[in-house]
Write a protein that holds these residues in place. Structure first.
Motif, PDB file in Angstrom:
ATOM      1  N   GLN A   1       9.416  -6.046 -12.558  1.00 17.87           N
ATOM      2  CA  GLN A   1       8.547  -5.050 -11.925  1.00 17.87           C
ATOM      3  C   GLN A   1       7.470  -5.699 -11.047  1.00 17.87           C
ATOM      4  O   GLN A   1       6.800  -5.008 -10.268  1.00 17.87           O
ATOM      5  CB  GLN A   1       7.891  -4.144 -12.966  1.00 17.87           C
TER       6      GLN A   1
ATOM      7  N   TYR B   1       8.014  -7.471  -8.565  1.00 17.55           N
ATOM      8  CA  TYR B   1       8.522  -7.622  -7.207  1.00 17.55           C
ATOM      9  C   TYR B   1       8.594  -6.265  -6.500  1.00 17.55           C
ATOM     10  O   TYR B   1       8.951  -5.247  -7.101  1.00 17.55           O
ATOM     11  CB  TYR B   1       9.916  -8.262  -7.211  1.00 17.55           C
ATOM     12  N   ASN B   2       8.252  -6.278  -5.217  1.00 23.42           N
ATOM     13  CA  ASN B   2       8.369  -5.053  -4.417  1.00 23.42           C
ATOM     14  C   ASN B   2       9.533  -5.102  -3.429  1.00 23.42           C
ATOM     15  O   ASN B   2       9.858  -4.099  -2.802  1.00 23.42           O
ATOM     16  CB  ASN B   2       7.078  -4.742  -3.674  1.00 23.42           C
ATOM     17  N   LYS B   3      10.159  -6.262  -3.283  1.00 18.01           N
ATOM     18  CA  LYS B   3      11.363  -6.387  -2.464  1.00 18.01           C
ATOM     19  C   LYS B   3      12.294  -7.404  -3.114  1.00 18.01           C
ATOM     20  O   LYS B   3      11.849  -8.476  -3.548  1.00 18.01           O
ATOM     21  CB  LYS B   3      11.027  -6.838  -1.030  1.00 18.01           C
TER      22      LYS B   3
ATOM     23  N   THR C   1       4.020  -8.638  -5.474  1.00 21.67           N
ATOM     24  CA  THR C   1       2.998  -7.749  -4.903  1.00 21.67           C
ATOM     25  C   THR C   1       1.868  -8.516  -4.224  1.00 21.67           C
ATOM     26  O   THR C   1       1.108  -7.940  -3.448  1.00 21.67           O
ATOM     27  CB  THR C   1       2.426  -6.843  -5.997  1.00 21.67           C
TER      28      THR C   1
ATOM     29  N   GLN D   1       3.437 -10.457   2.496  1.00 24.79           N
ATOM     30  CA  GLN D   1       3.067  -9.041   2.443  1.00 24.79           C
ATOM     31  C   GLN D   1       2.990  -8.423   3.833  1.00 24.79           C
ATOM     32  O   GLN D   1       2.941  -7.192   3.968  1.00 24.79           O
ATOM     33  CB  GLN D   1       1.737  -8.851   1.700  1.00 24.79           C
TER      34      GLN D   1
END
Length: 716
Positions: free
Chosen positions: A555, A557-559, A579, A607
């Motif tokens: 969780q 990671y956003n990509k 993140t 980011q």
């Protein structure tokens, strides 16, 4: 123009074998007594042959094709230059040559009406008796004749018209009402009072047949079909058409009930019988109890006549070559009466046949046969799925399979195929030759191929949580016109997705296809669920195996992105950004139980990017590459060094914010690099790789697919 070679001649039996009824009723008739309406008595000639009983038969050659059959005779057209002759052959033993004045002749099915068309003038002749012909002048295009009604199309408006003349001489033009949308296809020359038309649907795999009542000039019923091989046969009670899988579908016009019978079948004798070509045999089969009558060695032409009778051009079991009228006798069994002799039919012998046992794409089936004008078709069936394709070729000693299945753009699956080759006599009379066998399609592995057909796939999750695979070849085939724009492209064909998962894929907040992680048969899929657990789906040819747990904690990671071999070990790897903007590298192990090594930090500041894709080698460097789009819509290229790291970024171009997904699209057919496919809510485009670090992609090829919340929710 002349024939390429002299016609092979055949030694025929010295006496024709006819039914008793024919032998006692036929008598010689002069040309003057059979002159059709509007035909000068001295012009036609009746070519006859004496039978065993002293009667005469017309003589036609093997190039004649029966176009329509009436109660008193049939229309035969000789299509070979320089003859192009139209002949009305009567059952009383005579034939008459229609005027050779440049007219194109059409016959009304199950009727004695013949129409000669020359420009806009159409001459309607009733061949049963004398009388002047009826002349109709119409600017429309003639598509068929139904009784004495001309079935015509106004090409300027794409409308259907029924044109006829009243006894007083007034021309009546009735526009057909109730036609659904769709391009007008071929018009069937069906029984008097009924017309059938094939309508296009925009999908090559489907069609619709529309049945029209001539009396009301209105559509009476629409039938949705699969992919019919030809136009339907319409009787008062049924609709029947041949299918591409070598069967015939028969539909009850009253109840809508249907059945599919094997072989190419024609309804006959009040629909109680079928005339069937199947596996090289021709039989007449009762629909009531299944018993058969074998009156013919082969039948190249089968044309329905009035009252369920048939006209058959072929070879009888007694060895006679000709045209035969077939009806039920007093005992309720079919009887064949020879009505025209064909003394020059050609035998054919297959000298050799060459078929490969293994292929990876284009495949040629070639042969050496005595009949150089033979017509061939080959049907291939994929053993595992039962899907088929049929290839036709005329007047060439070979056919070529382009390696597609289920449509023009779908690459055929790997695996075993059975094939059936049928070579029909070029003159339509001689017996066909059939051969069967097997071959193996063995395409090399392709990255991002989840259907085992050598074509990269776009993986799509729809709004209901299903996972499907769309072949890139099929997506590219939807539109190849570079002059259209992504927002207004119209599909030239529709792709057929392969279902990989029936549901539940909405549980994943991130999805990626990092390549073949665990040494299976194809590339694999990973998905992160809402609890941060990462799951692995191994792919096995055309299906996914049950998922296995990789581990928790994802969780952060956003990509997550995959698709490239980043370290040169031959396996796909995974990249993830957390993140805080750090990019991490997960090298694969080849072990399904522990598919990744410990992560390695590549760098920070990621980011600034809101989309990443790892399509493999796109610019000819040593390793897999990475594409990153920043918040301003600029796309950047990171060349892989082959050790899991990248060179300094290079700008590709701006305007990429219109896309929500950019995914790998397989290898380029011209350069040793990969392509990409980009899609968003306004449209999509295919980008061919150029093997260049300064300009890695060619101009976009717009495609008429766009993301939505129902069918195309997410791509990877």
């Amino acid at each position: 123009m002349s024939r390429a070679r002299a016609r092979n001649r055949r030694v025929r039996p010295s006496r024709l074998r006819l039914t008793t009824a024919l032998a006692v009723t036929l008598a010689a008739t002069t040309a003057a007594t059979v002159a059709g309406p509007g035909i000068a008595a001295a012009a036609p000639t009746a070519v006859t042959k004496e039978t065993a009983a002293g009667a005469t038969l017309p003589v036609l050659d093997a190039e004649n094709r029966a176009h329509s059959v009436g109660a008193t005779g049939f229309l035969a057209i000789h299509n070979l230059y320089p003859v192009y002759a139209a002949t009305w052959t009567r059952y009383d033993g005579t034939s008459v040559r229609l005027p050779d004045d440049g007219s194109r002749y059409s016959g009304a099915a199950e009727s004695d009406i013949v129409v000669g068309s020359k420009g806009t003038v159409h001459t309607v002749r009733d061949m049963t008796a004398g009388g002047d012909p009826v002349v109709i002048d119409s600017p429309y295009e003639l598509r068929a004749v139904n009784g004495s009604t001309l079935v015509m199309v106004d090409e300027a408006t794409d409308t259907l018209h029924l044109v006829s003349r009243e006894p007083g001489g007034r021309t009546v033009d009735r526009k057909v009402t109730g036609l659904p949308s769709g391009g007008l296809g071929e018009v069937s020359a069906t029984a008097p009072g009924t017309i059938a038309i094939r309508l296009g649907t925009g999908d090559a795999s489907t069609a619709r047949f529309v049945v029209i009542d001539v009396a009301t000039a209105a559509v009476s019923r629409v039938y949705d079909t699969g992919s019919p091989l030809d136009q339907p046969q319409v009787t008062p009670d049924h609709l029947a058409w041949k299918t591409y899988d070598s069967g015939t579908r028969i539909v009850d016009r009253d109840t809508g009930a249907s059945e599919t019978v094997p072989g190419r079948a024609t309804l006959a004798f009040g629909d109680d019988w079928l005339a069937v070509h199947d596996a090289g045999r021709f039989t007449l089969r009762s629909r009531k109890d299944g018993h058969t009558a074998e009156l013919f060695h082969s039948a190249g032409q089968v044309v329905p006549g009035p009252d369920g009778t048939l006209l058959i051009g072929g070879i009888s079991t007694a060895g006679d070559w000709g045209f035969f009228r077939v009806a039920l006798g007093a005992d309720g069994e079919p009887e064949a009466t020879m009505v025209a002799d064909v003394p020059d039919g050609r035998e054919q012998t297959l000298r050799s046949l060459s078929v490969p046992s293994r292929t990876s794409g284009y495949t040629r089936f070639s042969w050496d046969i005595t009949d150089e004008e033979a017509i061939a078709s080959i049907k291939l069936t994929h053993t595992a799925t039962g899907l088929t394709t049929t290839i036709h070729n005329e007047y060439q000693p070979f056919v070529t399979w382009d390696g597609t299945l289920r449509g023009r753009y779908f690459s055929a699956y790997n695996g075993t195929y059975t094939w059936r080759l049928r070579i029909a006599s070029g003159d339509g009379f001689g017996p066909s030759i059939e051969r069967t066998g097997t071959l193996t399609m063995a395409r090399p592995p392709e990255p991002h191929d989840f259907t085992d057909n050598g074509d990269a796939d776009a993986l799509v999750r729809d709004g209901s949580g299903r996972l499907t695979a769309y072949g890139m070849h099929e997506l590219r085939g939807m539109r190849t016109d570079l002059e259209c724009y992504e927002t207004d492209c119209q599909p030239l064909s529709e792709p057929t997705p392969e279902l990989l998962g029936t549901g539940g894929w909405n549980t994943y907040t991130l999805l990626a296809s990092p390549g073949n992680l665990a040494g299976g048969a194809a590339d694999d899929i990973v998905g992160r669920d809402r609890d941060g657990v990462l799951w692995l789906y191994q792919s096995e040819k055309q299906k996914l195996l049950p998922r296995t747990k990789i581990g928790g904690g994802w969780q952060i990671y956003n990509k997550i992105v995959g698709g490239s071999d980043l370290n040169g070990d031959g396996r796909g790897d995974l990249l993830a950004t957390d993140t805080s903007g750090v990019l991490w590298f997960y090298a694969s192990t080849g072990d399904a139980k522990a598919p990744f090594k410990a992560r390695k930090k590549i760098g920070s500041g990621w980011q600034q990017y809101n989309l990443l894709t790892a399509p493999g080698n796109i610019a000819g460097a040593t390793g897999g590459d990475l594409l990153a789009r920043d918040t301003n819509g600029v796309l950047w290229l990171y060349l892989g060094k082959g050790d899991g790291t990248f060179t300094a970024r290079r700008q590709i171009g701006a305007g990429w914010q219109k896309y929500t997904h950019i995914i790998p699209a397989g290898t380029n057919p011209w350069h040793p690099v990969n392509d990409i496919y980009a899609i968003g809510p306004t449209g999509s485009a295919y980008y061919y790789g150029r093997n260049s670090t300064t300009r890695p992609f060619d101009r976009a090829v717009p495609l008429p697919v766009r993301t939505d919340s129902t069918t195309y929710k997410s791509f990877f």
